[in-house]
Write a protein that holds these residues in place. Structure first.
Motif, short mmCIF file in Angstrom:
data_model
loop_
_atom_site.label_atom_id
_atom_site.label_comp_id
_atom_site.label_asym_id
_atom_site.label_seq_id
_atom_site.Cartn_x
_atom_site.Cartn_y
_atom_site.Cartn_z
N GLY A 162 0.81 -1.21 0.00
CA GLY A 162 0.00 0.00 0.00
C GLY A 162 0.84 1.26 0.00
O GLY A 162 0.53 2.24 -0.69
N ILE A 163 1.94 1.23 0.77
CA ILE A 163 2.86 2.38 0.77
C ILE A 163 3.45 2.58 -0.63
O ILE A 163 3.57 3.71 -1.12
CB ILE A 163 3.97 2.17 1.82
CG1 ILE A 163 3.38 2.22 3.23
CG2 ILE A 163 5.06 3.22 1.65
CD1 ILE A 163 4.38 1.87 4.32
N ALA A 164 3.81 1.46 -1.26
CA ALA A 164 4.37 1.56 -2.62
C ALA A 164 3.36 2.16 -3.59
O ALA A 164 3.72 2.95 -4.47
CB ALA A 164 4.81 0.18 -3.09
N TYR A 194 8.89 8.39 -3.65
CA TYR A 194 10.16 7.94 -3.12
C TYR A 194 11.18 7.76 -4.25
O TYR A 194 12.36 8.08 -4.09
CB TYR A 194 9.99 6.64 -2.34
CG TYR A 194 9.14 6.76 -1.10
CD1 TYR A 194 8.97 7.99 -0.46
CD2 TYR A 194 8.49 5.66 -0.56
CE1 TYR A 194 8.18 8.11 0.67
CE2 TYR A 194 7.71 5.77 0.58
CZ TYR A 194 7.55 7.00 1.19
OH TYR A 194 6.78 7.11 2.32
N TRP A 195 10.72 7.23 -5.38
CA TRP A 195 11.61 7.06 -6.51
C TRP A 195 12.07 8.42 -7.04
O TRP A 195 13.25 8.61 -7.38
CB TRP A 195 10.94 6.26 -7.62
CG TRP A 195 11.73 6.22 -8.89
CD1 TRP A 195 11.51 6.91 -10.04
CD2 TRP A 195 12.93 5.46 -9.11
NE1 TRP A 195 12.47 6.63 -10.99
CE2 TRP A 195 13.36 5.73 -10.44
CE3 TRP A 195 13.67 4.57 -8.33
CZ2 TRP A 195 14.50 5.16 -10.99
CZ3 TRP A 195 14.81 4.00 -8.88
CH2 TRP A 195 15.21 4.29 -10.19
N THR A 196 11.15 9.37 -7.11
CA THR A 196 11.50 10.72 -7.58
C THR A 196 12.53 11.36 -6.65
O THR A 196 13.50 11.97 -7.10
CB THR A 196 10.25 11.60 -7.66
OG1 THR A 196 9.32 11.02 -8.59
CG2 THR A 196 10.58 13.01 -8.10
N MET A 197 12.31 11.24 -5.34
CA MET A 197 13.25 11.82 -4.37
C MET A 197 14.62 11.14 -4.48
O MET A 197 15.66 11.79 -4.36
CB MET A 197 12.70 11.67 -2.95
CG MET A 197 11.49 12.53 -2.64
SD MET A 197 11.85 14.31 -2.60
CE MET A 197 11.34 14.78 -4.25
N TRP A 198 14.61 9.83 -4.68
CA TRP A 198 15.87 9.11 -4.81
C TRP A 198 16.63 9.57 -6.07
O TRP A 198 17.83 9.81 -6.03
CB TRP A 198 15.61 7.61 -4.87
CG TRP A 198 16.85 6.79 -5.07
CD1 TRP A 198 17.37 6.35 -6.25
CD2 TRP A 198 17.76 6.37 -4.05
NE1 TRP A 198 18.54 5.66 -6.05
CE2 TRP A 198 18.81 5.66 -4.70
CE3 TRP A 198 17.80 6.52 -2.67
CZ2 TRP A 198 19.86 5.10 -3.99
CZ3 TRP A 198 18.85 5.96 -1.97
CH2 TRP A 198 19.87 5.26 -2.63
N GLY A 236 18.95 11.59 -4.10
CA GLY A 236 19.70 10.49 -3.51
C GLY A 236 19.18 10.05 -2.16
O GLY A 236 19.88 9.36 -1.41
N ASN A 237 17.95 10.42 -1.83
CA ASN A 237 17.35 10.07 -0.55
C ASN A 237 15.84 9.97 -0.77
O ASN A 237 15.20 10.98 -1.05
CB ASN A 237 17.66 11.13 0.51
CG ASN A 237 16.99 10.86 1.85
OD1 ASN A 237 16.18 9.95 1.99
ND2 ASN A 237 17.34 11.65 2.85
N PRO A 238 15.23 8.77 -0.66
CA PRO A 238 13.79 8.65 -0.95
C PRO A 238 12.92 9.41 0.03
O PRO A 238 11.76 9.70 -0.28
CB PRO A 238 13.55 7.14 -0.85
CG PRO A 238 14.65 6.62 0.00
CD PRO A 238 15.85 7.49 -0.30
N LEU A 239 13.44 9.74 1.21
CA LEU A 239 12.67 10.46 2.22
C LEU A 239 13.24 11.86 2.45
O LEU A 239 13.02 12.46 3.49
CB LEU A 239 12.68 9.67 3.54
CG LEU A 239 12.08 8.27 3.46
CD1 LEU A 239 12.37 7.49 4.73
CD2 LEU A 239 10.58 8.33 3.21
N PHE A 240 13.95 12.38 1.46
CA PHE A 240 14.64 13.67 1.57
C PHE A 240 13.75 14.75 2.15
O PHE A 240 12.57 14.89 1.77
CB PHE A 240 15.10 14.09 0.16
CG PHE A 240 15.86 15.37 0.13
CD1 PHE A 240 17.20 15.40 0.45
CD2 PHE A 240 15.22 16.55 -0.23
CE1 PHE A 240 17.90 16.59 0.42
CE2 PHE A 240 15.93 17.75 -0.26
CZ PHE A 240 17.28 17.76 0.06
#
Length: 541
Positions: free
Chosen positions: A246-248, A255-259, A263-267
């Protein structure tokens, strides 16, 4: 005299009252919409900071143009704010407020479903209504009605997950426990129920990560299901996997965009783990609300009821917490002493009690921010009823008084800010001669909500306004400035009619910048509220 006449034309037991209760799943959300509409457009601090900016930036591709106009919250998952942003953009303000309030009001029918599944024989005709109504009378729920903070909205996912797990046939009351008593029917949710509940809970957690405490609490609560340990562990494991799925679904894209971008999915949160160059190696979190000592933890519900500002900026006092806390401890003591038998508590009720207790402990130790208690506040009256019924079987009058006391907490309600009136939000954007060459600095929050009203070519950069800056961050800010040789500006609120130019100049000085003395006032109107800002020129020192 008939029973109906004896009760009076509008009291419980009459046809009109029965019709009102039967129609309440539709009427209460409509009432919530009307209350939200009468309160006016949302104008809370977080809306002005990032709830409008985030979806705007996502939908218009500003992620590589700006640097945190809404402080570090600029990089929260914007999906939760997209519905409000679209309604705000394309609908009249009053209709936007009505729709948000009605959406929050859907917590009532979910509560109604839950109560009917938890009480013996569904609780009769009226008791579920009163318990659900008492839940929606909490000061936290009412203070956030129709606003964009997301607590009431994502409570729908938490209650929905519980409703899916408790989708079991209604039972007759259990017999008094005795050696001759027959065992109660097994309460074992089907695999499909568990997976779907986990998916719903995970979606709510992806939209607002603070709901992770409820996901974990429900995962733990599944360990009290019937059957051997292997079955319970399997249920908890399946639920946990579904939560991750569900989170995905609701946040994986972000999270993919932030990564990819930082370079950090939770930036910029948890940057001590991921190590993005654009933020220092810190966790980022507001931990100043938590109890400081063991004695404070033990007495926390009493302390934050006596002094609500220990857990909230607003004085939201809910009497349910000391009642529920005291009753819960008394029930644990009675079970430990053998005066009450665990087998006499229905398994569904046991699951909800464990869920509530674990969620509260996680909330207290991780956040202790009152808004994040929204799902538990909605459940507080029914939890009070269930705990008191288990502690004092047959004492329904006492339980009713306690639940009524909880409902009285609505008298302490304040709100987070609304623009009274139907006039839509409008911004007098200052004229910019070369927007594609311009940069606007933000040195004081909140200001992110104004970005959508400016020409899309303008870049906005936060300096010293709440973002945890690093050398990499400063290099990125300098690169944006170098790519925009045109005019530079700073945007300032004019509190009490005058901007704090001295503080703004001191902040800019730390970055090698200075005010050039050219300041132009402009206004932001919402309903009957008028906010003043100034737009000042900036030059290198």
């Amino acid at each position: 005299m008939t029973a109906g006449q004896g009760q009076g034309g509008t009291l419980p037991g009459t046809a009109a009252w029965h019709a009102l209760v039967a129609g309440s799943p539709w009427l209460v959300p409509l009432l919530c919409g009307l209350l939200s509409m009468l309160a006016g457009q949302d104008l809370n601090w977080d809306l002005q900071n990032y709830h409008l900016y985030n979806p705007h930036a996502w939908l218009t591709g500003r992620l590589g143009i700006d640097l945190a106009p809404g402080q570090w919250q600029s990089y929260f998952n914007p999906a939760i704010d997209v519905p409000y942003y679209l309604a705000f953009t394309y609908l009249p303000g009053w209709l936007c407020s009505f729709l948000m309030g009605a959406l929050h009001g859907l917590n009532f029918p979910l509560l109604l479903v839950l109560v009917r599944r938890l009480l013996p024989e569904g609780g009769g005709a009226h008791l579920p209504f009163w318990l659900a109504a008492a839940g929606c009378a909490g000061p936290g729920f009412l203070s956030g009605l129709g606003n964009t903070m997301g607590d009431n909205l994502t409570a729908l996912f938490v209650l929905g997950a519980l409703a899916l797990l408790l989708r079991a046939p209604l039972r007759a009351p259990l017999p008094a426990p005795s050696p001759a008593s027959l065992p109660a029917p097994l309460f074992v949710p089907a695999t499909g129920q568990i997976l779907l509940a986990g998916l719903v809970m995970g979606a709510g957690t992806g939209l607002k990560p603070t709901n992770a405490v409820y996901a974990l609490a429900l995962c733990v609560a599944l360990l009290v299901l019937d059957g051997p340990p292997a079955r319970r562990l399997r249920a908890a494991f399946l639920f946990g996997v579904a939560v991750l799925a569900g989170i995905a679904l609701s946040a994986g894209h972000w999270y993919w965009t932030m990564w990819h971008q930082f370079g950090n999915p939770l930036f910029p949160q948890f940057n001590d783990v991921f190590g993005s160059a654009l933020a220092p190696p810190i966790g980022v979190g507001d931990t100043g609300w938590r109890p400081r000592t063991l004695m404070e933890k033990l007495a926390w519900p009493f302390l934050f009821t006596l002094d609500p500002r220990r857990v909230c900026e607003l004085p939201l006092r809910h009497l349910a917490w000391p009642v529920l806390y005291t009753a819960g401890i008394a029930l644990l003591a009675a079970l430990a002493a053998g005066r009450r038998r665990l087998a006499a508590i229905p398994r569904e009720v046991r699951l909800l009690m464990v869920f509530g207790a674990v969620a509260y402990l996680l909330w207290m130790n991780l956040f202790s921010i009152y808004r994040y208690l929204a799902p538990l506040e909605l459940l507080a009256p029914v939890l009070c009823w269930l705990v008191l019924a288990a502690l004092l079987p047959g004492r329904r009058v006492l339980a009713a008084w306690c639940v009524g006391l909880c409902a009285c907490s609505f008298v302490t309600v304040e709100n987070w800010g609304h623009a009274i009136g139907v006039k839509p939000l409008s911004v007098e954007v200052p004229a910019l001669p070369a927007p594609a060459r311009s940069i606007v600095y933000i040195v004081e929050a909140p200001a992110g909500w104004l970005v959508p009203f400016f020409p899309p070519e303008v870049a906005f950069v936060s300096l010293g306004a709440g973002f945890p800056e690093s050398p990499g961050w400063l290099r990125r800010a300098a690169a944006i400035r170098a790519s925009r040789p045109g005019p530079a500006y700073v945007m300032l609120p004019a509190l009490r009619g005058e901007p704090d130019l001295q503080r703004a100049a001191a902040t800019l000085q730390r970055y090698g910048l200075a005010l050039d003395g050219d300041c132009r006032p402009y206004r932001v109107s919402a309903g009957r509220a008028v906010l003043s800002y100034v737009f000042c020129g900036v030059q290198p020192r």
